[in-house]
Design a protein around this motif. Structure first.
Motif, PDB file in Angstrom:
ATOM      1  N   UNK A 165       0.833  -1.213   0.000  1.00 19.23           N
ATOM      2  CA  UNK A 165       0.000   0.000   0.000  1.00 19.23           C
ATOM      3  C   UNK A 165       0.856   1.246   0.000  1.00 19.23           C
ATOM      4  N   UNK A 166       1.946   1.231   0.756  1.00 16.36           N
ATOM      5  CA  UNK A 166       2.842   2.387   0.774  1.00 16.36           C
ATOM      6  C   UNK A 166       3.444   2.619  -0.612  1.00 16.36           C
ATOM      7  N   UNK A 167       3.874   1.541  -1.264  1.00 13.01           N
ATOM      8  CA  UNK A 167       4.424   1.674  -2.613  1.00 13.01           C
ATOM      9  C   UNK A 167       3.402   2.217  -3.592  1.00 13.01           C
ATOM     10  N   UNK A 168       2.173   1.755  -3.475  1.00 14.00           N
ATOM     11  CA  UNK A 168       1.084   2.228  -4.332  1.00 14.00           C
ATOM     12  C   UNK A 168       0.869   3.725  -4.133  1.00 14.00           C
ATOM     13  N   UNK A 169       0.804   4.164  -2.874  1.00 13.89           N
ATOM     14  CA  UNK A 169       0.586   5.578  -2.572  1.00 13.89           C
ATOM     15  C   UNK A 169       1.766   6.434  -3.020  1.00 13.89           C
ATOM     16  N   UNK A 170       2.987   5.924  -2.848  1.00 11.09           N
ATOM     17  CA  UNK A 170       4.169   6.680  -3.262  1.00 11.09           C
ATOM     18  C   UNK A 170       4.203   6.861  -4.775  1.00 11.09           C
ATOM     19  N   UNK A 171       3.803   5.841  -5.519  1.00  7.63           N
ATOM     20  CA  UNK A 171       3.760   5.948  -6.983  1.00  7.63           C
ATOM     21  C   UNK A 171       2.714   6.974  -7.427  1.00  7.63           C
ATOM     22  N   UNK A 172       1.561   6.994  -6.759  1.00 10.67           N
ATOM     23  CA  UNK A 172       0.535   7.985  -7.075  1.00 10.67           C
ATOM     24  C   UNK A 172       1.043   9.395  -6.780  1.00 10.67           C
ATOM     25  N   UNK A 200      -8.454  -2.058  -1.127  1.00 10.95           N
ATOM     26  CA  UNK A 200      -7.137  -2.192  -0.499  1.00 10.95           C
ATOM     27  C   UNK A 200      -7.185  -1.716   0.947  1.00 10.95           C
ATOM     28  N   UNK A 201      -7.870  -0.586   1.188  1.00  9.51           N
ATOM     29  CA  UNK A 201      -8.018  -0.116   2.565  1.00  9.51           C
ATOM     30  C   UNK A 201      -8.742  -1.147   3.427  1.00  9.51           C
ATOM     31  N   UNK A 202      -9.810  -1.739   2.882  1.00  8.84           N
ATOM     32  CA  UNK A 202     -10.574  -2.728   3.637  1.00  8.84           C
ATOM     33  C   UNK A 202      -9.714  -3.943   3.961  1.00  8.84           C
TER      34      UNK A 202
END
Length: 254
Positions: free
Chosen positions: A62-69, A182-184
């Motif tokens: 999730x951190x990687x996903x958010x960092x890419x966004x 993903x949050x869920x």
């Protein structure tokens, strides 16, 4: 649900969920200890390690996903500034009757993009689209005046790039978020893994440890960082608008 909450409220809810999970697991472990002494704490420890490992994997994903966004939003700002700057320079290729008006519209366009946080995103988007229409009308009028002009065609190409980048930036900045699924999944796995950790502690017959507070704060901090990256303009991690500011300064009327 978490996307609609302020960042501080998200942190508070996350901390409450973590503490609730650990306390629920601890009470379940104590209840189990008084009725099934044959259940071994060591066996539970293996399952606790497995669930915590899965939680760590989901946090990293999730951190990687958010960092890419977040990086995509930064790139979109730079790309838009470059596109606007190119179109502004190519306004010199238009007939003289249109050049000054087009440049004034581009200066207003940059101001609108920078002031989106102050005047409201919806209002800024509406005004941006109105400016697109006005700029396109100047491009069409220029083409009619010089139908065979390659120079006018270059301006039209640059204007198309500005409009395209606008759509891309809206998609990246406003509509590209961490999916609710993903949050869920993240919160479900967190509740279960931290609950099993509390269960192991209760099953061992130990008292509540203050280390649980450290675990809860650490997990909440990571979730807060992920949420901050996901929102980009709400918390402490904000997408820099410096490229747009530099552009505004470079095209300002002397």
């Amino acid at each position: 649900m978490f996307s609609s909450l302020p960042l501080w409220a998200t942190l508070a809810v996350t901390l409450a969920i973590v503490l609730l999970a650990v306390e629920t697991g601890y009470r379940a472990g104590q209840f189990r200890l008084g009725r099934a002494t044959h259940e071994k704490e060591a066996a539970v420890g293996v399952m606790v390690g497995a669930t915590l490992g899965l939680l760590a994997f989901l946090l990293a994903f999730t951190f990687g996903f958010a960092a890419n966004l977040f990086q995509a939003k930064r790139d979109a700002v730079l790309e838009e500034a470059n596109a606007i700057g190119t179109a502004y320079l190519r306004a010199d290729l238009l007939p003289e009757s249109h050049t000054a008006d087009v440049r004034a519209l581009f200066r207003e366009y940059v101001d609108v993009r920078l002031a989106a946080a102050e005047i409201g995103v919806d209002k800024a988007l509406r005004r941006s689209e109105e400016l697109h229409t006005e700029l396109w009308e100047h491009a069409v009028a220029s083409m009619r005046e010089r139908p065979d002009s390659l120079a006018v065609g270059l301006f039209v190409q640059a204007l198309n790039a500005v409009i395209d980048v606008h759509s891309k930036r809206v998609m990246v900045a406003l509509r590209s978020r961490i999916p609710p699924t993903i949050w869920l999944a993240l919160y479900t796995v967190a509740f279960l893994s931290l609950g099993t950790m509390g269960y192991q502690s209760g099953l061992g017959g130990t008292t509540r440890s203050f280390a649980v507070i450290a675990v809860a704060i650490a997990f909440t901090a990571v979730i807060g960082l992920i949420a901050d990256l996901d929102r980009s303009q709400e918390g402490t991690l904000r997408v820099s608008q410096q490229s747009m500011i530099d552009l505004r300064n470079s095209i300002a009327v002397p």
